[in-house]
Enzyme design. Structure first.
Site, mmCIF file in Angstrom:
data_model
loop_
_atom_site.group_PDB
_atom_site.id
_atom_site.type_symbol
_atom_site.label_atom_id
_atom_site.label_comp_id
_atom_site.label_asym_id
_atom_site.label_seq_id
_atom_site.Cartn_x
_atom_site.Cartn_y
_atom_site.Cartn_z
ATOM 1 N N PRO A 230 0.829 -1.210 0.000
ATOM 2 C CA PRO A 230 0.000 0.000 0.000
ATOM 3 C C PRO A 230 0.860 1.255 0.000
ATOM 4 C CG PRO A 230 -0.859 -1.601 1.557
ATOM 5 C CD PRO A 230 0.440 -2.157 1.051
ATOM 6 N N CYS A 231 0.438 2.238 -0.771
ATOM 7 C CA CYS A 231 1.309 3.376 -1.057
ATOM 8 C C CYS A 231 1.162 4.540 -0.093
ATOM 9 C CB CYS A 231 1.042 3.891 -2.472
ATOM 10 S SG CYS A 231 -0.612 4.599 -2.674
ATOM 11 N N GLN A 232 0.204 4.480 0.854
ATOM 12 C CA GLN A 232 -0.053 5.650 1.686
ATOM 13 C C GLN A 232 1.179 6.102 2.452
ATOM 14 O OE1 GLN A 232 -1.899 2.934 1.489
ATOM 15 N NE2 GLN A 232 -4.088 3.370 1.570
ATOM 16 N N SER B 133 3.286 8.073 0.029
ATOM 17 C CA SER B 133 2.584 9.083 -0.754
ATOM 18 C C SER B 133 2.860 10.486 -0.235
ATOM 19 C CB SER B 133 1.076 8.804 -0.708
ATOM 20 O OG SER B 133 0.338 9.920 -1.109
#
Length: 410
Positions: free
Chosen positions: A115-117, A120
Site C-alpha cells: 500500500p502506497c499511503q 505518498s
C-alpha cells in the site's frame, strides 16, 4: 510462467501479466472486496480459457449469483486468492497455503507493491507525523521474505513516486540494499502510464529485480503513440447519466469502435458494459461543478476554492488544497486517479455542462485502462477505491511483456 501477486488489490498488475500468458499461483490481498474482485476475474479467465463465458455474462446481467458463478470454476482457483494481511504472524500460514497451490511447480516471478499511503506525498502532508513510524513503511521486508522463500527468477515491485523521497530516501536505500543482500540485482525507473496507452497522467516507480549478482538494467518497454483524447475516445460511447443514477447494464451508444478501443481492446466483443454508476450530489456541489466546468472548457483555467462566491465556501482552510474541485480534461488525458475518489467526486468532474456530475465507476475504470468486462465487487464506494489504488492494466501488460522476454531468453 508462474507468478505470485502480493498486495494484489483489484488485480490491475495481475491482469497485465495474465494477458501476456502468465499463470497466477496465488494472489494475496487484505481487502475483502478486492479479494472478491480477484476471484471473479480469475473465474472469468478460466471460463474464457475453456471457451465458455456464458455464465460470466449471466452474472454481469445479474441472472445468477456470485456463488453460482464461482462454482463454475475449480475450487483451487477460488482458494488461490488469499484474503490475508501480510504480517509477521500471518506470513508462515500464507506460505503453507501457497505451497499447497504450487503442486511442485516453481515460481518464476513475484509481482506487487505494498500500500502506497506511507510513501505518498499527499499521505505525508496530511499525517501529523509525516508517516514516520507507520508500519506500512516496512512492508517491503515481507515482500523480501517471499523472494527468499520462493526464489523467483524475477520480481516486479511497483509504488508511488513518493517512495523516492520518503524518509530522506531511507526506505528506498534499505529496500534496494535488502534486495541485493538476498541475491537480486535490481534497477528501477519512473514509468508514465501515458506512454503505454493509458489516458491518464500517472507516474509510478517500478523496481525490477533478477536473481543473481550480474548487473541488471531496467528493460526498454514498448510504448504506444498516445494522441487519444478522454472525451471522444473513452467517454462518449457511454450513456448519459444524472447524479445518483445507476446503470448496472449500460448499452453502448455507438456500435462502431474507435481507434483507442481497437488498439487497447477496451470493449470486449459484447454490446454493453457494467457499473456505469455515479454518486448523488447536493445543489451546492452541482453549482460549484458548473463553475469549474465553465472555467475549464472556456478558458482552460482550474477553479481555485477562493474564486468561489463566499456563500459557496464552507471550508475554513483557504490556504491549502485550493484545487479540491477539478474537471477531467476532455481534450487531453486525465490527472491521476487516486483512491480518494471513493470519498467524493470533487476532483473528477465530468467535462460537460450537459452532465454536471462526477465521473462514474465505469468511466474511472476506463481512465485506468481496465477492460469493460472487468467487474469490481463490493459496491460503488469500494469499486472507486479499488480502481484508484490499481496499476493500469495497459502499463502492466508492457511490464509483463518485458518480463516474459527475459524469462524466455535467459
Amino acid at each position: 510462467m508462474n507468478y505470485i501477486d502480493l498486495f494484489a488489490g483489484a488485480g490491475g498488475l495481475s491482469e497485465g501479466f495474465i494477458q501476456q500468458g502468465f499463470n497466477p499461483i496465488a494472489h494475496v490481498e487484505m481487502n475483502k472486496e478486492a479479494s472478491d474482485t480477484l476471484r471473479t476475474r480469475l473465474v472469468f479467465h478460466h471460463l474464457k480459457n475453456v471457451g465458455n463465458t456464458e455464465h460470466y455474462l449471466k452474472y454481469l446481467k445479474q441472472k445468477i449469483s456470485r456463488e453460482e458463478l464461482w462454482k463454475t470454476a475449480p475450487q483451487e482457483i477460488i482458494d488461490s486468492v488469499l484474503n490475508n494481511e501480510i504480517t509477521s504472524k500471518s506470513i508462515e500460514n500464507i506460505f503453507v497455503t501457497i505451497d499447497e497451490q504450487l503442486y511442485k511447480k516453481k515460481v518464476d516471478v513475484i509481482i506487487g507493491g505494498p500500500p502506497c499511503q506511507a510513501y505518498s506525498l499527499v499521505g505525508r502532508s496530511r499525517d501529523p507525523n509525516k508517516m514516520e513510524g507507520d508500519k506500512r513503511n516496512y512492508l517491503f521486508r515481507y515482500y523480501a521474505q517471499f523472494l527468499v522463500k520462493y526464489k523467483p527468477k524475477y520480481f516486479v515491485f511497483e509504488n508511488v513516486l513518493g517512495l523516492l523521497t520518503a524518509g530522506n530516501q531511507v526506505y528506498l536505500k534499505e529496500m534496494l540494499s535488502l534486495f541485493g543482500e538476498i541475491g537480486y540485482a535490481v534497477d528501477y525507473k519512473i514509468l508514465n502510464a501515458e506512454d503505454y496507452g493509458v489516458l491518464q497522467k500517472r507516474r509510478r516507480v517500478v523496481i525490477i529485480g533478477r536473481k543473481g549478482k550480474a548487473k541488471f538494467e531496467f528493460p526498454v518497454l514498448e510504448k504506444m503513440e498516445n494522441k487519444w483524447q478522454i472525451k471522444k475516445d473513452i467517454l462518449t460511447d457511454l450513456p448519459v447519466l444524472v447524479p445518483g443514477q445507476e446503470m448496472n447494464i449500460a448499452n453502448y451508444t455507438t456500435k462502431k469502435l474507435n481507434s483507442y478501443q481497437l488498439a487497447t481492446k477496451c470493449r470486449n466483443g459484447i454490446d454493453y458494459t457494467t457499473q456505469h454508476i455515479t454518486r448523488m450530489h447536493n445543489e451546492r456541489d452541482l453549482e460549484i461543478y458548473s463553475i469549474a466546468i465553465d472555467k475549464w472548457l472556456n478558458n482552460q483555467e482550474r477553479l481555485k476554492y477562493t474564486d468561489l462566491p463566499k456563500r459557496l465556501q464552507t471550508h475554513n482552510n483557504v490556504a491549502a488544497f485550493l484545487d479540491r474541485y477539478k474537471v477531467v480534461d476532455p481534450l487531453g488525458h486525465s490527472h491521476t486517479v487516486v483512491a480518494h475518489i471513493s470519498k467524493d467526486g470533487h476532483y473528477y468532474i465530468y467535462p460537460d455542462k450537459n452532465q454536471i456530475r462526477s465521473i462514474s465507476v465505469r468511466e474511472a475504470a476506463r481512465i485506468q485502462s481496465f477492460p469493460d468486462d472487468y467487474f469490481f465487487e463490493g459496491g460503488r464506494t469500494s469499486a472507486f477505491k479499488q480502481i484508484g489504488n490499481a496499476v493500469p492494466p495497459l502499463m502492466a501488460e508492457k511490464i509483463a511483456a518485458a518480463t516474459k522476454y527475459f524469462l524466455l531468453n535467459g
